[in-house]
Structure formats: C-alpha cells, structure tokens
Design an enzyme around this catalytic site. Structure first.
Site, PDB file in Angstrom:
ATOM      1  N   SER A 142       0.852  -1.184   0.000  1.00 55.39           N
ATOM      2  CA  SER A 142       0.000   0.000   0.000  1.00 55.39           C
ATOM      3  C   SER A 142       0.890   1.237   0.000  1.00 55.39           C
ATOM      4  O   SER A 142       2.061   1.171   0.383  1.00 55.39           O
ATOM      5  CB  SER A 142      -0.893   0.006   1.248  1.00 55.39           C
ATOM      6  OG  SER A 142      -1.543   1.247   1.430  1.00 55.39           O
ATOM      7  N   TYR A 155      -1.561  -0.350  10.686  1.00 53.74           N
ATOM      8  CA  TYR A 155      -1.744  -0.755   9.288  1.00 53.74           C
ATOM      9  C   TYR A 155      -0.489  -0.458   8.480  1.00 53.74           C
ATOM     10  O   TYR A 155      -0.012  -1.327   7.716  1.00 53.74           O
ATOM     11  CB  TYR A 155      -2.945  -0.028   8.691  1.00 53.74           C
ATOM     12  CG  TYR A 155      -3.195  -0.365   7.234  1.00 53.74           C
ATOM     13  CD1 TYR A 155      -3.648  -1.631   6.874  1.00 53.74           C
ATOM     14  CD2 TYR A 155      -2.985   0.574   6.226  1.00 53.74           C
ATOM     15  CE1 TYR A 155      -3.874  -1.955   5.540  1.00 53.74           C
ATOM     16  CE2 TYR A 155      -3.209   0.267   4.900  1.00 53.74           C
ATOM     17  CZ  TYR A 155      -3.653  -0.997   4.553  1.00 53.74           C
ATOM     18  OH  TYR A 155      -3.865  -1.315   3.247  1.00 53.74           O
TER      19      TYR A 155
END
Length: 249
Positions: A142, A155
């Site tokens: 990501s 995250y």
C-alpha cells in the site's frame, strides 16, 4: 511479453475488490485461477462468472490466518492445475484507528492477516515454485507502506513489512530460483477495505476525503498486476506505487 496462457494462479482475498478484479483479468488471459477467501458464496459466484466468460477457476475457501488452510489451498491448486505459477497475495484488512483509542484486538487482526497471512501463502507456494524453476509472487502492499497518516500506525506497520519482505524476497529468489517478486502499492481504491474501520474519529473524516478525489477502481490495480506479470521474463518489476491522480500525500 510473458504469455500467461496455460499458467495457474492463486489469488487470495478473491471475494471482492482487487482480488476479484484480478481473478477476472487473469482468467481472461487464459490463466487457471484458484480463488481463495473466507466467503465461499462470493467465490462460487465469481467462479460461475469466470466459467461463463470461458475461463477456468476453482473455489478454495481459505482463512489466510490458518497455515493449514493455506497449505490446503496450495495443495488443491497443484492437484487441479499441476503447477503454481503465480501467487497474488492480496488478502488484507484495514481497520484504521488512532493509537490513543487502543483498538488492540484490531491491531492483532491486522498482524494476523496482513503479516502472517502473507507469510503463510509464501511458505505454501515456494516449494512448488522452486521445484518448477519459475514463478511470480505479487504481494499487495500500500502507499501506507511508504507513508503514514492519522490512524495508520499499525496498518502502515504491516504494509511496511510487506514492502520490506518483497524487496528481500526478490533479491534471494529471482537470481537463484527464477521466481520474480513484485510489490504493488495502491493509493486510494474504491473497495470494501474501509468497511472494517470502527474508530469513530477516523470514520468522521473519511467522507470528506472520498468526496474530494476520484478514487481508483479495483480494475485499475488488476491492470497494474497484469502489467507486472506480463513483463518479459528477464524483467522483474520489483515495485509499483499507483495513486489516484488527485490524491495528496
């Protein structure tokens, strides 16, 4: 370019979003696809769609946090298709939260899915790929694996891990075993990933962000994955950061 016709792939997190779009894209290119996720009913519907389009897919309900289930997925793929040529390591969750709000159960879930789940899949497919003498592993990281933002501490930590893992995997596996490794790092994509967010402070600001830009579609990332997979065999696309044109940060 590398011809994918007649190859086989495992796609985790295939029940929606990037995984679903990627399974469709690969099947259109003649790849036999093992569809892995927890939601069997969605996998069955996806398999039926692929079959109707002339492709080939099998359904393998899998919880990537369970190493035995992931090994069973790899075994089923080998038994059915005779090889594991591609792994798209896509399963992931993103329950963003501010650290002060102490969503500790969600922190652990992210580590279980985004870190351990990725490792379980890599460990399950590597023996077959090394024996074959070729393979391609695509790990979905990501933009959060490069940059942090409010609520992303844990995250981002998991996605920094995936990015670092991919870098070292490529260096160890590509020259010695002809196993290419690619890290795909999407920015904002219109998927169900945000549905796992429970932190009220994060949810309060999300609507404004989504209204301010055109998010990418899952098919955009599927096309990016396809680009990496079809690069000439002597080319390893190690890392791709893909962002909405008007996303800042």
């Amino acid at each position: 370019m590398t011809d994918l016709t007649g190859t086989s792939a495992i796609v985790t997190g295939a029940s929606s979003g990037i995984g679903e779009a990627t399974a469709h894209r690969l099947a259109q290119d003649g790849v036999s696809v093992a569809l892995a996720a927890r939601r069997a009913e969605r996998l069955n519907a996806l398999r039926d769609d692929i079959d109707a389009e002339g492709g080939t897919a099998i359904v393998c309900p899998t919880d990537v946090t369970d190493r035995d289930q992931v090994q069973a997925l790899a075994d089923a793929t080998l038994d059915t298709f005779g090889s594991i040529d591609i792994l798209v390591n896509n399963a992931g969750i993103m329950p963003l939260s501010l650290m002060e709000n102490l969503h500790e159960d969600e922190w652990e879930q992210m580590v279980d899915v985004n870190v351990k789940g990725v490792l379980h899949a890599v460990g399950a497919v590597l023996p077959a790929m090394m024996e074959q003498g070729h393979g391609h592993i695509v790990n979905i990281s990501s933009v959060a694996g490069r940059r942090t933002f409010p609520g992303s501490a844990v995250y981002s930590g998991t996605k920094f891990f995936v990015r670092a893992l991919s870098e070292r995997m490529r260096n160890e596996l590509a020259p010695s075993h002809n196993i290419r490794v690619t890290s795909i790092e999407p920015g904002a994509v219109d998927t169900e990933l945000t549905h796992t967010i429970t932190d009220e402070d994060i949810l309060a600001g999300m609507g404004d962000m989504q209204d301010e830009m055109q998010m990418m579609a899952s098919a955009d990332i599927a096309d990016t994955i396809h680009y990496a997979l079809t690069a000439p065999e002597h080319v390893d696309v190690e890392e791709l950061l893909v962002m909405p044109t008007d996303q800042q940060g």
